[in-house]
Design an enzyme around this catalytic site. Structure first.
Site, mmCIF file in Angstrom:
data_model
loop_
_atom_site.group_PDB
_atom_site.id
_atom_site.type_symbol
_atom_site.label_atom_id
_atom_site.label_comp_id
_atom_site.label_asym_id
_atom_site.label_seq_id
_atom_site.Cartn_x
_atom_site.Cartn_y
_atom_site.Cartn_z
ATOM 1 C CB THR A 1 5.374 2.156 0.167
ATOM 2 O OG1 THR A 1 4.757 1.022 -0.457
ATOM 3 C CG2 THR A 1 6.711 2.445 -0.504
ATOM 4 N N GLY B 1 0.822 -1.197 0.000
ATOM 5 C CA GLY B 1 0.000 0.000 0.000
ATOM 6 C C GLY B 1 0.858 1.249 0.000
ATOM 7 C CB CYS B 2 0.183 4.704 -1.094
ATOM 8 S SG CYS B 2 -1.454 4.962 -0.384
ATOM 9 C CE1 TYR B 3 -1.375 8.322 3.744
ATOM 10 C CE2 TYR B 3 -3.274 6.868 3.658
ATOM 11 C CZ TYR B 3 -2.745 8.143 3.618
ATOM 12 O OH TYR B 3 -3.565 9.228 3.448
#
Lengths: 339, 339, 339, 339
Positions: free
Chosen positions: D152, D148-150
């Site tokens: 990472t 996921g973005c957060y």
């Protein structure tokens, strides 16, 4: 690999040039310089950390000649003309992104750029690098004058009409809107965040220095003197230009004929996209690309044509077009590094 | 205290109306309603928490008549006409912010708003509430049709010229730019953040429904039919309109004469500010105010006049002007609540 | 009418002060000054055209004393302390918006503001103008020190907890985000449009000068030394602060008990809005108002409390709170000019 | 040339994937599909006009198997798990950008994604594609679960500390801020321009579904259960994440030792840039790149460490990292298409 230099790395055009050239498969950036800034490029522009170890030097002609086959000049107006001549003389190819070699008559520089032209000899030799109009000349150019951002959008938006039907054109009004990067990196109160954000205004109304550049090349296309009304505005965005061009016509014009004309004119152009009838260009679709998107509309009485033309001012309006010109000048694929 | 109602509180105009009216010293908001939304106003618009305990009801004519002396209709186009007639009949003053009573000929509604006009009788009686042009009529109006946002900026930008020198005008091009609140609260993909931010585009090119409204009132001022080219654009800001108006002239025009003309025309107007020669209006200077700022420029050949006109689309272009009209209709100070 | 002066009209706080005071029913602005800028206020800030004919002078103490009953100092840090003393001595009420009278110990100015305090005597006398904590003292203040923007949001977000349950608090982390106007009108490269737009970053990490101000007043409320971790960030918006405050608890905490505590604590406060459980404050709901909105959340294990606190940095965080303090000092209604 | 497919082209991740893959020298995009949208890709995303003639089909498993060696799934959560299994069974490599294979325990999907996991067998086999931690496993993966973005940004910001000094860590608070594209292309009132622009707010406070993903991999690195406080916020920008991570330490920590630790840990990583002491990451420097920039600071009492970590949520936080993983899985240069 062709060895290229960038003079003026500390400005936005220089930065975008480097970004494109680092991905280009047939050149190597061997020299970067600036007028006042020096030091590691990844300290001047932290976005390049991990992508380059280039160091920016104070510009030195001998070093540039030594290091480069081709030099991009991304300097402020009235500065390139001090540098270009010597590079040309040394046999280098030069792509100048400033306005210094765009106007045919040196006297115009006094009026619009408030200074005496220092290199009138090369002014005559320079080739205006709008490939869609002058590709054959670009191929053979040694000193290439890269078009201004507003002129690129205006000329591409009007070229088919002016080249083929200029006799029907009665009047041209160009209402242009540009993102803040168009003003460069000057640190001024007017360009502070709280002066641009949530704001919009016209500036240099009927007095912008790109006016004579647009008129000159419209006149060449039309083979008669063309006068325009040109008003630029400052958009609260980073990059992108949209120009809304109102062409008063002497004869009735039909949207479908016009659309056909434009499609045909740009059929083989890799970077001009003529949108379908009823579709309007958006800055968002061209930003960070070398494309110019063109939309067409006609008034109910068929006497008014509205052309909308969108580019990224830093790419097709500056550094992307400069690389496109380099590609042509060096015999590379014209789209290399740009798609 | 005059008792006022707001019908359409869930839209942007309704919200701005309430914000102004809560600060107004001579009215009390006694009724708020909407078509679909109901509940506490400070839940519909959390910014009102602690400022009002008003509750929004589904619109009910009898309640509105009972509760109000004057009703603001901030409803979508083609909705006000279903409601206004009964309120007028009940003797109430009505200020309608929709387009429903702006065009003189009911047939135009079919073309531009895609529907049959339901209340042609009141269409004839309605007074167009641009105080700078029609203040005497506004004073006596019972049904007040509040001007559109684009028309307000255009008409104020052109009134002095059209009222006093329309014979010299050869052509009018209006290039208009508006913030996103101008599109209202419709939830559409085109108005999502990532579609508007860092973007700019023209829309409804030569086909916007405000075109006949502008032409109608320019023609009244000019006492002859006036045709315009009108292209609106979407700015990546919340609120504000700037229109750049290109007027082709049949005779030479001087900037100083023009400036004098405008200054004199608007001398006593509290909300129109004619800027000095060389000064351009900025959206930032008018946003959240009821002011219209006007800038003037003339081409070198003196045959092209460029008027720039800036307003806040939700204030002078909607709710502020509605309150200004109410102030006139009710005999209050015209600037009450607006400075 | 009380005669008030604004010293520092060329900054954002000065502008917002004037905007509020022009609508205030019980004061008249009789004097405006600045350190370097002079001239008509409506030329310094074109938004005031048509609202005031005030002229800004270079600051002159005798003129200020002559013209004003109360003076707002909206000067840069370390500048107010050169001016406030003489005004106090002349018997004037002074509301200082700078940091110069906020820290109790003059030695802290050396560390955080890099200079010697010039007026330690008045430093001791100054009253810290957070009305929600110190209203009784504000009433009698002659020299009022208006809180910083970050401290206002932090202290209001933590006051109920610190005043009534500080023994349970184990740790405080304040992650603060502010719009660009918080940096003032400095013309610097970092604040240019293209450096702030579409960007976000932390700055002065654990080193911001508002840290000791927050710690000082948290410690007063808690009646024991409180240490915080404070990191500010720059938001790409004009105005507004949101602080996300993480409070580690020694004991379990329940959201409903906490919510009750906050509601009760602020029950009679006109400008603090405690939102319901599950509702989060948004900058948009407080911008251009004097409100502070507070949201509450508790972790699953009940040992972590998250308080979110939102204000407009230029209103409740500066000029609005300054007027609120003036209202209390002068015996006006506390909300006059602010709702 | 490896033949790759993109399922979910109508979302932002799908678009960015295509943009990267069109420049990639070792793959050919042979199949694009979506759940509901169909038609020419350059009509779904006009920015691709002139760059591709691909047509988007309604997803069909047989077609995908036929056309592709490797398939990217850029579908909404709880949708990928319906599709991935069959592709794996058919021997295809799969890179899944959804959350469907990120959490080890299928029971967690009920709590955080509100649904039953449909493919627990492959859940066990899937490899978590954070190359900086799990490169060896990525090399051999058939089903790759892209982070996921957060997570990472959080995991890269904490990996050196958690892998090597987790025993000293007392508490972890992650204050995360993301641009609007992080919310995907959902057409909702909360994501309208006028709701995001000039605004900022926290959402899903302590309840975001990325929390268990971050905790799971921090725990793996630390080899003990790690609990975090995680609060995301919505930034008024298109793309980019900055996380400010507050780590309470049991032992004193020195900035220089920490800096050395991080530099060493990431020495050979092409996409992690550890900034010098005192330098803070900015979203602007990583946007549209696959870089993660990390800044470090330590409190005066040496017991609090602040890590700031910035990525582009659509590149290193989604599609860029997906291509990086594909590069590793296919034996290409890890940076191909990404620098």
């Amino acid at each position: 690999m062709v060895k290229v230099g960038i003079v003026g790395i500390s400005g936005f055009s220089g930065k975008v040039l480097l970004d494109i050239l680092l991905r280009h498969s047939q050149v190597r950036v061997t020299y970067v310089a600036a007028n006042s800034t020096t030091g590691r490029v990844d300290e001047i522009w932290p976005e390049f950390l991990g992508r380059t170890s280039l160091v920016c030097h104070k510009y030195d002609q001998a070093q540039a000649v030594e290091a480069c086959d081709l030099v991009f000049l991304a300097l402020p107006h009235m500065e390139s003309m001090k540098v270009a001549g010597a590079l040309v003389k040394a046999g280098k190819k030069v792509v100048d992104l400033s306005a210094d070699y765009r106007l045919k008559r040196s006297s115009l520089y006094k009026k619009w750029y408030h200074g005496e032209h220092k290199d009138p000899k090369n002014l005559r030799k320079a080739v205006y690098g709008l490939p869609e109009m002058f590709r054959a000349k670009v191929k053979k150019a040694q000193l290439l004058s890269n078009p201004g951002c507003y002129p690129t959008a205006a000329l591409l938006g009007l070229a088919p009409l002016m080249a083929l039907h200029s006799g029907d054109v009665a009047s041209v009004v160009i209402d242009a809107k540009s993102g803040a990067s168009g003003a460069g990196k000057k640190v001024t109160e007017a360009l502070m965040y709280c002066g641009v954000n949530e704001n919009f205004k016209a500036y240099k109304v009927l007095q912008h220095q790109h006016t004579p550049e647009i008129e000159q090349y419209l006149s060449i296309m039309a083979e008669r003197p063309v006068v325009i009304a040109f008003v630029p505005h400052l958009l609260p965005i980073d990059s992108g230009i949209l120009e809304t061009i109102y062409v008063g016509m002497k004869e009735n014009v039909s949207l479908s004929a016009l659309h056909q004309l434009y499609r045909k004119f740009y059929k083989t152009e890799p970077f001009v996209r003529v949108l379908g009838p009823g579709v309007q260009p958006e800055i968002r679709h061209v930003v960070r690309t070398n494309f110019c998107d063109i939309g067409l509309a006609v008034s109910e009485d068929k006497r008014m044509l509205v052309v909308t033309s969108a580019i990224d001012n830093l790419v097709k309006g500056a550094s992307g077009q400069a690389v496109q010109n380099m590609n042509i000048m060096c015999g590379f694929s014209e789209t290399e590094g740009l798609l």
